[in-house]
Motif scaffolding. Sequence first.
Motif, short mmCIF file in Angstrom:
data_model
loop_
_atom_site.label_atom_id
_atom_site.label_comp_id
_atom_site.label_asym_id
_atom_site.label_seq_id
_atom_site.Cartn_x
_atom_site.Cartn_y
_atom_site.Cartn_z
N GLY A 1 0.81 -1.21 0.00
CA GLY A 1 0.00 0.00 0.00
C GLY A 1 0.84 1.26 0.00
O GLY A 1 0.56 2.22 -0.72
N GLY B 1 2.41 2.45 -3.40
CA GLY B 1 1.56 3.06 -4.42
C GLY B 1 1.27 4.53 -4.19
O GLY B 1 0.80 5.22 -5.10
N TYR C 1 3.09 7.04 -6.52
CA TYR C 1 2.54 6.94 -7.87
C TYR C 1 1.24 7.73 -7.99
O TYR C 1 1.06 8.54 -8.89
N ASN C 2 0.33 7.48 -7.06
CA ASN C 2 -0.99 8.12 -7.14
C ASN C 2 -0.87 9.64 -7.07
O ASN C 2 -1.53 10.35 -7.83
N PRO D 1 4.43 -0.47 -7.50
CA PRO D 1 3.20 -0.77 -6.78
C PRO D 1 2.48 -1.99 -7.35
O PRO D 1 2.54 -2.26 -8.56
N SER E 1 -0.58 -2.25 -7.81
CA SER E 1 -1.63 -1.78 -8.72
C SER E 1 -1.15 -1.75 -10.16
O SER E 1 -1.95 -1.94 -11.10
N GLU E 2 0.15 -1.52 -10.37
CA GLU E 2 0.67 -1.52 -11.73
C GLU E 2 0.65 -2.92 -12.33
O GLU E 2 0.40 -3.09 -13.52
N TYR E 3 0.90 -3.93 -11.52
CA TYR E 3 0.84 -5.31 -12.02
C TYR E 3 -0.61 -5.72 -12.29
O TYR E 3 -0.86 -6.56 -13.15
N GLN E 4 -1.54 -5.12 -11.57
CA GLN E 4 -2.95 -5.44 -11.77
C GLN E 4 -3.55 -4.70 -12.96
O GLN E 4 -4.33 -5.27 -13.72
N ASN E 5 -3.18 -3.43 -13.13
CA ASN E 5 -3.84 -2.58 -14.13
C ASN E 5 -2.99 -2.25 -15.35
O ASN E 5 -3.52 -1.77 -16.35
N ASN E 6 -1.69 -2.49 -15.27
CA ASN E 6 -0.80 -2.08 -16.37
C ASN E 6 0.31 -3.11 -16.53
O ASN E 6 1.48 -2.77 -16.68
N ASN E 7 -0.07 -4.37 -16.50
CA ASN E 7 0.89 -5.46 -16.37
C ASN E 7 1.92 -5.51 -17.49
O ASN E 7 3.12 -5.64 -17.24
#
Length: 530
Positions: free
Chosen positions: A104, A107, A110-111, A496, A498-504
């Motif tokens: 957490g 990220g 990044y955000n 993060p 989230s990058e592997y989830q949304n921008n793999n």
Amino acid sequence: MHYLKNNKRTGWLWIIIIILLSSCTKGFKDMNTNPNALPGDRLNWDNVYLGGFFKQMGENVIPLGINDYQVVQNLAGDIFGGYNGQTHNWNAAGDNTTYNFSIGWNGAAYNIFYSRIIKNYDTISKYSANNPDIIAVARIIKVAAAHRMVDMYGPVPYFKTQGSLGSGAVYDPMDSIYFSFFKDIDSATTTLKKYISLGVNTLKNFDPIYRGNYRQWVQFANALKLRLAMRIVYAEPEKARGYAEAAVSDPAFLITTKGDNATLQGTEGVTYTNPLWGVTDAYQEARMSANMESFLMGYADPRLPAYFQPSKIAGDPSGVYRGIRSGSIIADGLRYQPFSMLQYNYNLVWMSAAEVSFLRAEGALRGWNMGGTAQQFYEAGITASFDQWGVSGAAAYIANSTNKPRAYTDPVNGTNNVAAGDPILSTITIKWDEAGSFEKNLEQVITQKWIAMYPNGQEAWSEFRRTGYPKIFPIKSNKGNDPRLNTIQVKRLPYPASEYQNNNINVIRGVTLLGGTDLGGTKLWWDKKP
């Protein structure tokens, strides 16, 4: 959270409300117009629209909100750079303090960067076609934020982000991003110099750093250029020299006094609460580090009470300061709360005259044309830091050839101690050693620079990685999955989740550009000192 006191806010709100109401009562065409947006011909009226975006950019290079500051700065650069320790562990399995990096926390930077820096910059660029001065200052702020971002992670999406992340955000090589910084700075300073003689102050009400003073923005931009040039010295030595010498070629456009420091001071009628108040006082978590205790107490440094508060441990005499060793396993956080809290009654500084002098000292040490000798700039940097913090005794401090960083004792847990003679304990002295080797002089420069840049832990961490100085104690317990960190210490933050989830697809390309695994021990592009 930061607190604002804006005496003009109410007036602006009424103006905006009147404009909005009048734009919504003129028939069918207006009924199909976004009622929450200012009319097109009013977008730049007194910069009401653009000013808010610009102000938010300035407030998030170093995030002002306490929670944001804590995860982006205090639990990253501030501890990795040796400035702060923490009174407790967040997780028995480990956290950033013990190199088991929090998903957490990783990220947050990044955000903030993409939502409050890049997105706002894109908006300003879109609506400021007739205001190149506004775009120029926004570009400087973008570079100030972006170099912190890539210095944390390495390659990131930069050239084609459209203000946000997602499946299409392509990762760019770190060297390409860095070289774009120099182009942006040169473009911005060329533009702003045209406006200085005109006395333009378009951003007075929205600029929390210099309150619209374009001369000072040019001074900061050149100082930033010098910082970034030095950052790449081991990766691109000739380019580094060229950029650095260009940055100092006109001293009138360089930060040389504390009055020109890039300081998060707020606009007229707006003041900020230093987020260090939150992490040290409200949260009772951040404390002086063991390294800061070792250096400042060992040197009898007069800046010590300006940086930290004395120990509140029962039995400690007055004038004693206690630091916490990072990476300690803490069973009872209450026992560490009486250690030295941070002082916070001042504005955060992005860049100071002291840092600029130390950069010039290193450049001169390398044989570059910096406008003086390494010793001159080294001593000027110490003097400027003392002046910035309002303490006396700089001359005697500069002349001291005997004081050294002292051994460290943890009164709660002796396993954290660093004894005299331990190879992890620095032995560097203060007085300039004219006969010293390049590395000894470099250690002197970076050690004093490290002290002077406090509390900008992000920059301290970057300089420690780049040069290996000052000597920062390794953490006591590595609970992460990268054993290299036991000796080399942390080199970057992993990307993060989230990058592997949304921008793999793109983050995997980013790891390839990184040139190693997505772990804390993989070196960044500029981290090439032999």
